[in-house]
Design a protein around this motif. Structure first.
Motif, PDB file in Angstrom:
ATOM      1  N   ALA A 230       0.832  -1.209   0.000  1.00 23.59           N
ATOM      2  CA  ALA A 230       0.000   0.000   0.000  1.00 23.59           C
ATOM      3  C   ALA A 230       0.864   1.257   0.000  1.00 23.59           C
ATOM      4  O   ALA A 230       0.627   2.198  -0.773  1.00 23.59           O
ATOM      5  CB  ALA A 230      -0.930  -0.007   1.210  1.00 23.59           C
ATOM      6  N   ILE A 231       1.880   1.275   0.859  1.00 22.20           N
ATOM      7  CA  ILE A 231       2.736   2.463   0.921  1.00 22.20           C
ATOM      8  C   ILE A 231       3.623   2.557  -0.313  1.00 22.20           C
ATOM      9  O   ILE A 231       3.891   3.659  -0.814  1.00 22.20           O
ATOM     10  CB  ILE A 231       3.577   2.457   2.214  1.00 22.20           C
ATOM     11  CG1 ILE A 231       2.657   2.613   3.424  1.00 22.20           C
ATOM     12  CG2 ILE A 231       4.607   3.587   2.194  1.00 22.20           C
ATOM     13  CD1 ILE A 231       3.375   2.756   4.750  1.00 22.20           C
ATOM     14  N   LEU A 232       4.064   1.420  -0.830  1.00 18.71           N
ATOM     15  CA  LEU A 232       4.860   1.451  -2.065  1.00 18.71           C
ATOM     16  C   LEU A 232       4.047   2.031  -3.217  1.00 18.71           C
ATOM     17  O   LEU A 232       4.574   2.786  -4.048  1.00 18.71           O
ATOM     18  CB  LEU A 232       5.355   0.043  -2.409  1.00 18.71           C
ATOM     19  CG  LEU A 232       6.516  -0.478  -1.554  1.00 18.71           C
ATOM     20  CD1 LEU A 232       6.749  -1.965  -1.822  1.00 18.71           C
ATOM     21  CD2 LEU A 232       7.791   0.316  -1.828  1.00 18.71           C
TER      22      LEU A 232
ATOM     23  N   GLU B 151       2.916   6.791  -6.674  1.00 15.00           N
ATOM     24  CA  GLU B 151       2.016   7.862  -7.102  1.00 15.00           C
ATOM     25  C   GLU B 151       2.597   9.232  -6.765  1.00 15.00           C
ATOM     26  O   GLU B 151       2.533  10.168  -7.569  1.00 15.00           O
ATOM     27  CB  GLU B 151       0.655   7.693  -6.427  1.00 15.00           C
ATOM     28  CG  GLU B 151      -0.354   8.781  -6.768  1.00 15.00           C
ATOM     29  CD  GLU B 151      -0.669   8.848  -8.256  1.00 15.00           C
ATOM     30  OE1 GLU B 151      -1.042   9.946  -8.727  1.00 15.00           O
ATOM     31  OE2 GLU B 151      -0.536   7.816  -8.948  1.00 15.00           O
ATOM     32  N   SER B 152       3.180   9.352  -5.580  1.00 17.39           N
ATOM     33  CA  SER B 152       3.781  10.625  -5.181  1.00 17.39           C
ATOM     34  C   SER B 152       4.977  10.966  -6.062  1.00 17.39           C
ATOM     35  O   SER B 152       5.208  12.133  -6.392  1.00 17.39           O
ATOM     36  CB  SER B 152       4.212  10.558  -3.709  1.00 17.39           C
ATOM     37  OG  SER B 152       4.620  11.824  -3.249  1.00 17.39           O
TER      38      SER B 152
ATOM     39  N   ALA C 263      13.034   6.292   0.341  1.00 15.20           N
ATOM     40  CA  ALA C 263      11.965   5.644   1.104  1.00 15.20           C
ATOM     41  C   ALA C 263      11.499   4.379   0.394  1.00 15.20           C
ATOM     42  O   ALA C 263      11.226   3.350   1.031  1.00 15.20           O
ATOM     43  CB  ALA C 263      10.799   6.613   1.296  1.00 15.20           C
ATOM     44  N   HIS C 264      11.416   4.448  -0.933  1.00 14.05           N
ATOM     45  CA  HIS C 264      10.996   3.289  -1.725  1.00 14.05           C
ATOM     46  C   HIS C 264      11.999   2.144  -1.569  1.00 14.05           C
ATOM     47  O   HIS C 264      11.616   0.979  -1.343  1.00 14.05           O
ATOM     48  CB  HIS C 264      10.871   3.693  -3.192  1.00 14.05           C
ATOM     49  CG  HIS C 264      10.254   2.648  -4.063  1.00 14.05           C
ATOM     50  ND1 HIS C 264      10.979   1.593  -4.585  1.00 14.05           N
ATOM     51  CD2 HIS C 264       8.975   2.473  -4.494  1.00 14.05           C
ATOM     52  CE1 HIS C 264      10.181   0.827  -5.307  1.00 14.05           C
ATOM     53  NE2 HIS C 264       8.957   1.338  -5.268  1.00 14.05           N
TER      54      HIS C 264
ATOM     55  N   LEU D 137      11.820   0.631   1.950  1.00 13.29           N
ATOM     56  CA  LEU D 137      10.637  -0.206   2.143  1.00 13.29           C
ATOM     57  C   LEU D 137      10.737  -1.507   1.350  1.00 13.29           C
ATOM     58  O   LEU D 137      10.290  -2.565   1.818  1.00 13.29           O
ATOM     59  CB  LEU D 137       9.389   0.580   1.732  1.00 13.29           C
ATOM     60  CG  LEU D 137       8.102   0.264   2.504  1.00 13.29           C
ATOM     61  CD1 LEU D 137       8.321   0.391   3.996  1.00 13.29           C
ATOM     62  CD2 LEU D 137       6.982   1.180   2.057  1.00 13.29           C
ATOM     63  N   GLU D 138      11.309  -1.438   0.166  1.00 10.49           N
ATOM     64  CA  GLU D 138      11.512  -2.660  -0.621  1.00 10.49           C
ATOM     65  C   GLU D 138      12.445  -3.612   0.123  1.00 10.49           C
ATOM     66  O   GLU D 138      12.223  -4.831   0.149  1.00 10.49           O
ATOM     67  CB  GLU D 138      12.100  -2.320  -1.994  1.00 10.49           C
ATOM     68  CG  GLU D 138      11.102  -1.772  -2.995  1.00 10.49           C
ATOM     69  CD  GLU D 138      10.191  -2.847  -3.560  1.00 10.49           C
ATOM     70  OE1 GLU D 138      10.236  -4.003  -3.094  1.00 10.49           O
ATOM     71  OE2 GLU D 138       9.403  -2.522  -4.473  1.00 10.49           O
ATOM     72  N   GLY D 139      13.495  -3.053   0.736  1.00  9.99           N
ATOM     73  CA  GLY D 139      14.412  -3.888   1.507  1.00  9.99           C
ATOM     74  C   GLY D 139      13.728  -4.522   2.703  1.00  9.99           C
ATOM     75  O   GLY D 139      13.931  -5.714   2.997  1.00  9.99           O
ATOM     76  N   ALA D 140      12.900  -3.730   3.392  1.00 13.78           N
ATOM     77  CA  ALA D 140      12.169  -4.262   4.544  1.00 13.78           C
ATOM     78  C   ALA D 140      11.182  -5.340   4.104  1.00 13.78           C
ATOM     79  O   ALA D 140      10.992  -6.353   4.797  1.00 13.78           O
ATOM     80  CB  ALA D 140      11.428  -3.126   5.251  1.00 13.78           C
ATOM     81  N   LYS D 141      10.580  -5.142   2.952  1.00 10.48           N
ATOM     82  CA  LYS D 141       9.632  -6.128   2.424  1.00 10.48           C
ATOM     83  C   LYS D 141      10.346  -7.435   2.085  1.00 10.48           C
ATOM     84  O   LYS D 141       9.841  -8.534   2.374  1.00 10.48           O
ATOM     85  CB  LYS D 141       8.949  -5.551   1.183  1.00 10.48           C
ATOM     86  CG  LYS D 141       7.894  -6.454   0.572  1.00 10.48           C
ATOM     87  CD  LYS D 141       7.293  -5.794  -0.665  1.00 10.48           C
ATOM     88  CE  LYS D 141       6.349  -6.752  -1.383  1.00 10.48           C
ATOM     89  NZ  LYS D 141       5.793  -6.157  -2.616  1.00 10.48           N
TER      90      LYS D 141
END
Length: 201
Positions: free
Chosen positions: A106-108, A113-114, A172-173, A176-180
């Motif tokens: 969802a945040i990705l 979009e941002s 940030a992307h 988050l990809e790394g955390a995912k």
């Protein structure tokens, strides 16, 4: 003889004082005229400034672009904070146990979009600042900046900010990809352990 000289000196002194007084009055009047001219000139420039703002064709799009720029900045701040928070938690909330990747996805999606909005804003501002830009008009603006040129400087200052936002969104992307990926690996290992425990039983 002495009285004659005294009379001459007094006459000369009186004439000099009268000349000084007259000249002082003239200078005061000239300064007053100059002051009035400055006031009128400032007033005329203000009137021209607001008239140009109201009639310039880019004035219809500039406010919406600036509003979008400000709103985008606020959204980026919130989104970056949420990304960092999600990337640093140990486990996803309990309500997402059945779909642990959902918060990340969802945040990705919002980051993507941002990022697109950032690129659109950048393109809009570049188009706005380069619209009708000619060498002659630039030279005129240097001598006496117009309302449009002053606004262009404001919008031009937004471009480095957008570049900074793009960098932050990209970071940030990636975070988050790394955390995912780490979560996916953890879930995979847990599933292997669960399978092994079932086999042992």
């Amino acid at each position: 003889m002495t009285s004659t000289l005294d009379a001459c000196f007094k006459t000369a002194e009186s004439a000099a004082e009268q000349n000084i007084a007259a000249r002082t009055k003239e200078v005061a009047e000239e300064e007053s005229d100059l002051s009035d001219q400055r006031v009128r000139l400032d007033a005329e420039r203000h009137v021209e400034f607001y008239q140009e703002l109201s009639t310039d064709k880019f004035a219809t799009t500039a406010p919406s672009i600036m509003q979008a720029f400000l709103s985008h900045g606020e959204a980026c701040t919130v989104l970056e904070s949420e990304s960092l928070q999600l990337a640093t938690i140990q486990r996803v909330p309990a309500e997402d146990d059945y779909s642990p990747m959902r918060p990340y996805n969802a945040i990705l999606d919002r980051l993507g979009e941002s990022f697109r909005q950032n690129a659109q804003l950048h393109a809009s501002i570049v188009a706005l600042t380069q619209e009708d830009g000619s060498v002659d008009s630039m030279e005129e603006d240097i001598e006496q900046p117009s309302a449009r040129s002053q606004m262009i400087h404001v919008f031009s200052a937004c471009l480095p900010i957008l570049q900074g936002r793009a960098t932050n969104l990209q970071m940030a992307h990636e975070l988050l990809e790394g955390a995912k990926e780490n979560l996916a690996m953890t879930l995979h290992l847990e599933s292997l352990e669960f399978s092994e425990s079932e086999d042992d039983s």
